[in-house]
Design an enzyme around this catalytic site. Structure first.
Site, mmCIF file in Angstrom:
data_model
loop_
_atom_site.group_PDB
_atom_site.id
_atom_site.type_symbol
_atom_site.label_atom_id
_atom_site.label_comp_id
_atom_site.label_asym_id
_atom_site.label_seq_id
_atom_site.Cartn_x
_atom_site.Cartn_y
_atom_site.Cartn_z
ATOM 1 N N ASP A 105 -33.076 4.845 -2.123
ATOM 2 C CA ASP A 105 -33.357 3.821 -1.107
ATOM 3 C C ASP A 105 -33.376 2.371 -1.717
ATOM 4 O OD1 ASP A 105 -33.339 5.825 0.964
ATOM 5 O OD2 ASP A 105 -35.482 6.032 1.200
ATOM 6 N N TYR A 133 -40.222 11.202 -10.420
ATOM 7 C CA TYR A 133 -40.373 9.871 -9.817
ATOM 8 C C TYR A 133 -41.998 9.603 -10.233
ATOM 9 C CZ TYR A 133 -36.422 10.600 -6.879
ATOM 10 O OH TYR A 133 -35.037 11.015 -6.104
ATOM 11 N N ASP A 147 -42.127 4.139 4.343
ATOM 12 C CA ASP A 147 -42.197 3.458 3.242
ATOM 13 C C ASP A 147 -42.464 1.848 3.466
ATOM 14 O OD1 ASP A 147 -39.515 2.479 4.031
ATOM 15 O OD2 ASP A 147 -38.654 3.667 2.098
ATOM 16 N N ARG A 241 -40.767 10.191 0.165
ATOM 17 C CA ARG A 241 -41.484 9.557 1.198
ATOM 18 C C ARG A 241 -42.175 10.574 2.181
ATOM 19 N NH1 ARG A 241 -37.066 7.213 4.902
ATOM 20 N NH2 ARG A 241 -35.758 8.374 3.566
#
Length: 308
Positions: A105, A133, A147, A241
């Protein structure tokens, strides 16, 4: 009678065309046979060996024909922004094909694997890998996109969440589970992107997908109790997310990501990645050619998923 004559003429013309095509095909085949008989089989061009190019040594011109390259995506760039800039570099070296192996993203930073030339045929190999991550969750504040790319539209109490409860809830999410894709994603339902429906205020029913969480570790920020830092190792197709939001909901609150960085894809690490600027400099190019012009802020166009 006239119609029959026209139909007959059309059939004759079609047969004549077919005869011409067949004759040309046979002639070409005979010519190739004569060449093979006289000179032997014609050699096919051999593609250069596959190259995985990491800093500080820049790729050579021939490497671009069959290369995998690691890039550290900056914040606010889409994955396609990065592909477009690397494609400009590759076209100057005679190679048009460039593809990425899993999107990020715009808000996220970190590892993108790009393939050029012949290597675009092995994109799926990288896409299937697990991803790692790091990031930060803001407790008690929810957003439509899960987010920081959209404004906070939901607030819930978070002060009751203890450090122990955070760790226990994250550990409970290890293993196989079902996950519902967020509305702010590029998945299509009935031919329409979900994020398009989300912007119109329409909630669409989504199918759950299977994901696997190998590791999910959390730690509260020492200076800001509302901020929770995390490290997650997860399967292809996991929405980080949504993982963060599900954690918050299991603790009786809400939340959203304020930071996300992909550090690994399979065995490949962002520590071995180029920035766009460093790659340009290594190639002898002016890095300002590849800078991103500021654009007016607009609602995000999310990727299919953070780990695809």
């Amino acid at each position: 009678a006239a119609m029959r004559r026209v139909a007959s003429a059309e059939r004759t013309l079609t047969a004549a065309r077919k005869h011409v095509v067949d004759s040309a095909t046979r002639a070409n085949a005979n010519a190739r046979s004569l060449v093979r008989a006289r000179f032997g089989p014609q050699p096919q061009p051999t593609p250069p060996p596959h190259a995985l190019v990491s800093p500080p040594n820049p790729p050579g011109d021939s490497d671009w024909q069959n290369m995998t390259i690691l890039v550290d995506k900056p914040q606010k760039y889409t994955s396609f922004d990065v592909v477009a800039r690397v494609r400009r570099m590759s076209r100057e070296r005679g190679v048009k094909k460039v593809g990425h192996c899993g999107t990020l993203d715009p808000m996220a930073t970190g590892l993108l694997i790009l393939c050029t030339g012949k290597a675009t045929k092995i994109v799926d190999t990288y896409q299937a890998s697990d991803k790692t991550y790091t990031g930060t969750i803001r407790l008690g504040e929810g957003t439509p996109s899960q987010d920081a790319d959209t404004e906070v539209n939901e607030r819930e109490p978070w002060e009751h969440v203890t450090d122990e409860a955070l760790r226990d809830a994250a550990a409970a999410m290890h293993g196989a589970s079902k996950q519902t894709p967020p509305m702010y994603s590029a998945l299509k339902v009935d031919g329409k992107r979900l994020y398009q429906s989300a912007r119109e205020g329409v909630d669409v029913e989504r199918k759950q997908r299977d994901v696997f969480i190998h590791k999910f570790e959390v730690e509260r920020d020492a200076a800001d109790a509302q901020a929770v830092h995390f490290m997650a190792e997860c399967s292809k197709g996991t929405y980080v997310r949504t993982l963060a939001l599900d954690l918050c909901k299991s603790l009786g609150t809400t939340g959203h990501l304020t930071a996300l960085r992909r550090t690994k894809i399979g065995e490949y690490s962002v520590e071995d990645a180029w920035t766009i600027e460093s790659l340009a400099v290594a190639l002898g190019d002016d890095p300002s050619k590849y800078s991103r012009s500021p654009r007016p802020k607009k609602p995000p166009s999310p990727t299919v998923n953070e780990t695809s």
